[in-house]
Design a protein around this motif. Structure first.
Motif, PDB file in Angstrom:
ATOM      1  N   GLU A 178      65.003  10.044 -15.481  1.00  0.00           N
ATOM      2  CA  GLU A 178      66.264  10.040 -15.946  1.00  0.00           C
ATOM      3  C   GLU A 178      66.288  11.181 -16.797  1.00  0.00           C
ATOM      4  N   LEU A 179      67.519  11.892 -17.100  1.00  0.00           N
ATOM      5  CA  LEU A 179      67.574  12.946 -17.922  1.00  0.00           C
ATOM      6  C   LEU A 179      68.816  13.048 -18.663  1.00  0.00           C
ATOM      7  N   PRO A 180      69.182  13.644 -19.908  1.00  0.00           N
ATOM      8  CA  PRO A 180      70.477  13.712 -20.603  1.00  0.00           C
ATOM      9  C   PRO A 180      70.989  14.514 -19.887  1.00  0.00           C
ATOM     10  N   PHE A 181      72.312  14.445 -20.112  1.00  0.00           N
ATOM     11  CA  PHE A 181      73.576  15.542 -19.562  1.00  0.00           C
ATOM     12  C   PHE A 181      74.696  15.496 -20.408  1.00  0.00           C
ATOM     13  N   LEU A 182      75.368  16.518 -20.271  1.00  0.00           N
ATOM     14  CA  LEU A 182      76.717  16.744 -20.952  1.00  0.00           C
ATOM     15  C   LEU A 182      77.753  16.369 -19.852  1.00  0.00           C
ATOM     16  N   ASP A 232      82.461  14.335 -25.267  1.00  0.00           N
ATOM     17  CA  ASP A 232      81.826  15.635 -25.903  1.00  0.00           C
ATOM     18  C   ASP A 232      80.500  15.289 -26.366  1.00  0.00           C
ATOM     19  N   ARG A 233      79.591  14.402 -25.962  1.00  0.00           N
ATOM     20  CA  ARG A 233      78.357  13.932 -26.621  1.00  0.00           C
ATOM     21  C   ARG A 233      77.121  14.590 -25.589  1.00  0.00           C
ATOM     22  N   LEU A 234      76.231  14.194 -25.980  1.00  0.00           N
ATOM     23  CA  LEU A 234      74.831  14.082 -25.081  1.00  0.00           C
ATOM     24  C   LEU A 234      74.685  12.760 -24.482  1.00  0.00           C
ATOM     25  N   TYR A 235      74.663  12.502 -23.328  1.00  0.00           N
ATOM     26  CA  TYR A 235      74.611  11.092 -22.523  1.00  0.00           C
ATOM     27  C   TYR A 235      73.212  11.143 -22.058  1.00  0.00           C
ATOM     28  N   TRP A 236      73.019   9.759 -21.813  1.00  0.00           N
ATOM     29  CA  TRP A 236      71.842   9.323 -20.983  1.00  0.00           C
ATOM     30  C   TRP A 236      72.142   7.905 -20.250  1.00  0.00           C
ATOM     31  N   LEU A 237      71.913   8.226 -18.872  1.00  0.00           N
ATOM     32  CA  LEU A 237      72.143   6.987 -17.956  1.00  0.00           C
ATOM     33  C   LEU A 237      70.799   6.280 -17.430  1.00  0.00           C
ATOM     34  N   ARG A 238      70.957   4.963 -17.790  1.00  0.00           N
ATOM     35  CA  ARG A 238      69.422   4.547 -17.396  1.00  0.00           C
ATOM     36  C   ARG A 238      69.612   3.601 -16.367  1.00  0.00           C
ATOM     37  N   ASP A 239      68.736   3.312 -15.405  1.00  0.00           N
ATOM     38  CA  ASP A 239      68.827   2.601 -14.418  1.00  0.00           C
ATOM     39  C   ASP A 239      67.869   1.276 -15.010  1.00  0.00           C
ATOM     40  N   PHE A 295      73.261  18.306 -16.268  1.00  0.00           N
ATOM     41  CA  PHE A 295      72.087  17.981 -16.604  1.00  0.00           C
ATOM     42  C   PHE A 295      71.053  18.915 -17.458  1.00  0.00           C
ATOM     43  N   ILE A 296      70.393  18.530 -18.552  1.00  0.00           N
ATOM     44  CA  ILE A 296      69.690  19.369 -19.180  1.00  0.00           C
ATOM     45  C   ILE A 296      68.386  20.131 -18.312  1.00  0.00           C
ATOM     46  N   TYR A 297      68.265  21.216 -18.537  1.00  0.00           N
ATOM     47  CA  TYR A 297      67.051  21.936 -17.799  1.00  0.00           C
ATOM     48  C   TYR A 297      67.450  22.059 -16.426  1.00  0.00           C
ATOM     49  N   HIS A 298      68.528  21.955 -15.901  1.00  0.00           N
ATOM     50  CA  HIS A 298      69.349  22.188 -14.484  1.00  0.00           C
ATOM     51  C   HIS A 298      70.678  22.896 -14.476  1.00  0.00           C
ATOM     52  N   ASP A 299      71.486  22.372 -15.208  1.00  0.00           N
ATOM     53  CA  ASP A 299      72.782  22.856 -15.249  1.00  0.00           C
ATOM     54  C   ASP A 299      73.036  23.432 -16.606  1.00  0.00           C
ATOM     55  N   THR A 300      72.329  22.965 -17.499  1.00  0.00           N
ATOM     56  CA  THR A 300      72.364  23.642 -18.911  1.00  0.00           C
ATOM     57  C   THR A 300      71.066  23.517 -19.701  1.00  0.00           C
ATOM     58  N   ILE A 301      71.103  24.375 -20.602  1.00  0.00           N
ATOM     59  CA  ILE A 301      69.727  24.494 -21.315  1.00  0.00           C
ATOM     60  C   ILE A 301      68.745  24.767 -20.494  1.00  0.00           C
ATOM     61  N   ILE A 302      69.114  25.729 -19.484  1.00  0.00           N
ATOM     62  CA  ILE A 302      67.822  26.282 -18.538  1.00  0.00           C
ATOM     63  C   ILE A 302      66.767  27.130 -19.049  1.00  0.00           C
ATOM     64  N   PRO A 303      65.737  26.647 -18.922  1.00  0.00           N
ATOM     65  CA  PRO A 303      64.383  27.305 -19.483  1.00  0.00           C
ATOM     66  C   PRO A 303      64.326  28.717 -18.557  1.00  0.00           C
ATOM     67  N   LEU A 304      63.550  29.606 -19.097  1.00  0.00           N
ATOM     68  CA  LEU A 304      63.501  31.112 -18.471  1.00  0.00           C
ATOM     69  C   LEU A 304      61.936  30.958 -17.918  1.00  0.00           C
ATOM     70  N   LYS A 305      61.910  31.389 -16.869  1.00  0.00           N
ATOM     71  CA  LYS A 305      60.498  31.505 -16.118  1.00  0.00           C
ATOM     72  C   LYS A 305      59.508  32.455 -17.229  1.00  0.00           C
ATOM     73  N   THR A 306      60.225  33.391 -17.619  1.00  0.00           N
ATOM     74  CA  THR A 306      59.333  34.426 -18.520  1.00  0.00           C
ATOM     75  C   THR A 306      58.840  33.563 -19.841  1.00  0.00           C
ATOM     76  N   ASN A 307      59.289  32.478 -20.191  1.00  0.00           N
ATOM     77  CA  ASN A 307      58.690  31.783 -21.194  1.00  0.00           C
ATOM     78  C   ASN A 307      57.612  31.054 -21.128  1.00  0.00           C
ATOM     79  N   LEU A 308      57.217  30.808 -19.690  1.00  0.00           N
ATOM     80  CA  LEU A 308      56.003  29.992 -19.410  1.00  0.00           C
ATOM     81  C   LEU A 308      54.917  30.961 -19.239  1.00  0.00           C
TER      82      LEU A 308
END
Length: 706
Positions: A679-683, A665-672, A691-704
């Motif tokens: 590379e991007l952190p994931f739950l 139940d942590r924030l993970y980071w897999l490095r090649d 993955f953050i910004y894709h599957d969770t913590i997804i930004p809203l287009k209206t915020n740009l």
């Protein structure tokens, strides 16, 4: 009484030469060049009509102390200046009186091409001596002459007063948007505005559109023509001549030169930059044009590499390069001796994230015993440290909190401060989400483990999520077909298989619907998307002789231990190879690409064999970023526990990685550790990577905002 009179005689002249405190500080640093700077101040102070110019001179000299060069360009002779003047005059005949929108037409491109060929022949006969670079430390107060400064100030005021794009500016705005001779603090080179205007004014004046787009078109066309004509490969930066000598894709020099040139012409412009991106490692500088409306125009704009999801691909924060010291910069706010991130260690920095994104003010509890005045929000960055600074906040020790003014919604932050020069976390990673869109309130969502001591087993398939634009390209392969034939022109072609659904972004296998010997095989892209997106194609058979010298087929991906056990020892297919003796062009053809990261782009991909053979299976991989687990690569898993901690290192034997006994139940980071930068952190929930910004913590287009 006589003593008092004598004292006044001595004091009054001294008082009359007194300059503002900041100016005096710079003068004290100027050494033997102090007289040159004082000459400028006296030049403008003596004439009442020049009172604004005197204030402008004071502004430049006051803030000059924050600027220096680390390099100087030394031109061995005047040949480059002479050649530029000659080509500059020829440019008029090459372009004629054409409209902005016609500059890049085929007719004028061909016309310019022949001009440039003739110029290159002349230059080859009389070579240009390229400059050398002198390295060192060259503080502006010690090296800027009075002649440079006076002519620069005169040009700036002329531009401000006559340009329709700058005349609306107040004096305070003018000081940062037109007046400076530097666009970026610390950039090694600077130019006189008068000289830049002399070089470019004539060509910018010829714009028929008379707007920012028209000026940019003229600027780009002119610099490209001169650079193509000179064709000199100068790979070191040399200031404004970077535009003409060779090609340098350095965003800093591009933004610096464009900003200085447009300012000298009378167009308000600034250089903004980011220090990281949400989904990749880098920083970027671009120009932003300022006008009296709400329009936002950019040059060399900070780009989003995934056009289908710009709100997740962009930078988490933006900063403006200023000439004058900013009272709200970390440099000016820090405590004595307080350590700052390198990116923030300058007074000439202003955060402008709010001009690009919807931001809000956030207060976080802070009870650490520290002499510091500042704390920071870091974001993920694929560097050895795993983080990059995004914004700063003031520590309020009385209320035991830190206040951040520019927090972006749906962005993962790591709250941190410095203990000495060591970055220390003071709270859990978090992001903010709108709690009520009408009131503008927000909620803080912390990423904290529910069971801090529990361990788990993780099955990992990727280090970075699938990119939307690559998935979209794969969809365009639907309708592509594989054919076999015994005639080279495929006049007797037989349809073997048609792609009916979007391929996965990895290897997959198709079974031909007809299996009989053919000498020629090919893949044909669908008519509506004729550029093939294939990276690797393998035509496989299990009917061969030793003389065929075939190699083993690339194994299909294995995504779980169960599949690995089932497939063990089952591979029997060999891949056909082309008859390169008769068809040598197929030796390095796109059909036999060994990397998934490069598509063929051809409409057809053909294979010619020595003899007719049966194809039992077809294995293909569409173009993809190869961010899945690659067999043979070495990977490291990290998890966040106030810092990135190591959970183990493994070499991939299959297309998955199995990590046992990992804190859950942590924030993970897999490095090649073998190759690759994405590379991007994931739950990890329900046996899936989120993955953050894709599957969770997804930004809203209206915020740009832009």
């Amino acid at each position: 009484m006589k003593k008092i009179a004598l004292l006044l005689v001595l004091i009054i002249p001294f008082a009359c030469t007194r300059y503002p405190a900041g100016v005096e500080e710079t003068l004290s640093l100027a050494g033997s060049n102090r007289g040159e700077l004082e000459k400028v101040l006296r030049h403008y102070r003596e004439a009442p009509a020049d009172s604004l110019k005197y204030k402008a001179a004071c502004f430049l000299i006051d803030n000059m102390k924050w600027h220096l060069s680390t390099e100087q360009a030394i031109f061995p002779d005047s040949s480059i200046y002479k050649w530029h003047t000659r080509i500059d005059s020829l440019y008029k005949y090459a372009t004629g009186n054409i409209r902005d929108t016609m500059l890049n037409s085929r007719y004028y491109e061909e016309r310019n091409y022949y001009f440039q060929i003739a110029i290159k022949k002349l230059i080859n006969a009389m070579p240009v001596d390229t400059p050398t670079i002198k390295k060192g430390t060259f503080p502006d107060p010690k090296y800027i002459s009075s002649a440079f400064l006076v002519s620069h100030i005169e040009n700036a005021f002329q531009a401000w007063q006559t340009s329709p794009h700058a005349s609306y500016l107040t004096f305070e705005q003018f000081k940062e948007l037109i007046l400076p001779y530097r666009a970026i603090a610390g950039y090694p080179f600077f130019e006189n505005g008068k000289r830049l205007n002399d070089m470019f004014k004539g060509w910018l004046d010829r714009s028929t559109m008379k707007d920012i787009l028209g000026f940019i078109l003229r600027y780009n066309h002119y610099t490209r023509f001169i650079r193509s004509s000179l064709a000199i490969n100068q790979w070191q930066h040399v200031g404004v001549y970077d535009l003409f000598l060779g090609y340098k894709g350095d965003c800093i020099c591009m933004a610096n030169n464009a900003c200085n040139i447009f300012r000298a012409y009378g167009i308000p412009v600034v250089v903004d930059h980011n220090v990281s991106f949400r989904e990749k490692t880098n920083r970027h500088f671009h120009c932003k044009f300022i006008d009296s409306t709400t329009n936002q125009n950019f040059y060399n704009k900070t780009f989003n590499f995934d056009t289908l999801s710009p709100y997740s691909s962009a930078s988490p924060s933006f900063f403006r390069n200023t000439f004058g010291a900013q009272t709200n910069s970390p440099y000016m706010l820090k405590a004595e001796g307080e350590y700052l991130p390198d990116y923030f260690d300058t007074p000439c920095l202003k955060e402008v994230t709010g001009e690009y994104y919807r931001v809000t003010r956030v207060s976080l509890p802070f009870d650490k015993d520290t002499p510091n005045h500042l704390a920071f929000l870091y974001t993920f960055d694929n560097t050895p440290t795993g983080t990059a600074p995004a914004t700063w906040g003031k520590i309020d020790k009385a209320r035991k909190q830190v206040v951040f003014e520019n927090v972006v919604y749906h962005t993962l932050y790591f709250p941190s401060y410095f203990r000495g020069d060591t970055l220390v976390s003071f709270a859990s990673p978090f992001y903010i989400a709108p709690a009520d869109s009408l009131s503008g309130s927000y909620q803080i969502v912390e990423i904290v483990p529910e069971h801090s001591t529990r361990k788990d087993t993780l099955v990992l398939l990727r280090k970075f999520p699938e990119k939307p634009y690559l998935k979209e390209q794969a969809k365009r392969m639907i309708g592509g077909r594989f054919e076999g034939a015994n005639r080279e022109d495929f006049s007797d072609s037989t349809l073997l298989y048609t792609i009916r659904e979007a391929p996965i972004l990895n290897f997959q296998e198709y079974t031909p619907e007809i299996c009989r010997p053919f000498r020629f095989y090919r893949y044909v892209a669908p008519g509506e998307f004729p550029r093939s997106n294939m990276s690797i194609i393998e035509f496989l058979t299990d009917e061969y002789t030793p003389e065929d010298s075939l190699k083993r087929a690339t194994p299909l991906p294995v995504f779980s231990p169960e599949v690995a056990r089932k497939q063990k020892g089952q591979e029997t297919y060999m891949k056909l190879h082309p008859d390169i003796a008769k068809y040598p062009n197929q030796r390095w053809g796109p059909l036999y690409n060994t990397s998934m990261q490069y598509p063929s782009y051809e409409s057809t991909n053909e294979m010619s064999l020595k003899r007719p053979m049966k194809v039992k299976k077809i294995r293909v991989a569409p173009c993809n970023a190869e961010n899945h687990i690659v067999i043979g690569h070495r990977y490291q898993l990290l998890y966040w526990d106030n810092e990135w901690k190591n959970a183990g290192t493994k070499i991939a034997r299959h297309n998955y990685l199995l990590f046992n006994n990992v804190p859950s139940d942590r924030l993970y980071w897999l490095r090649d550790l073998t190759t690759g930068k994405e590379e991007l952190p994931f739950l990890y929930h329900d046996n899936k990577q989120l993955f953050i910004y894709h599957d969770t913590i997804i930004p809203l287009k209206t915020n740009l905002l832009y």
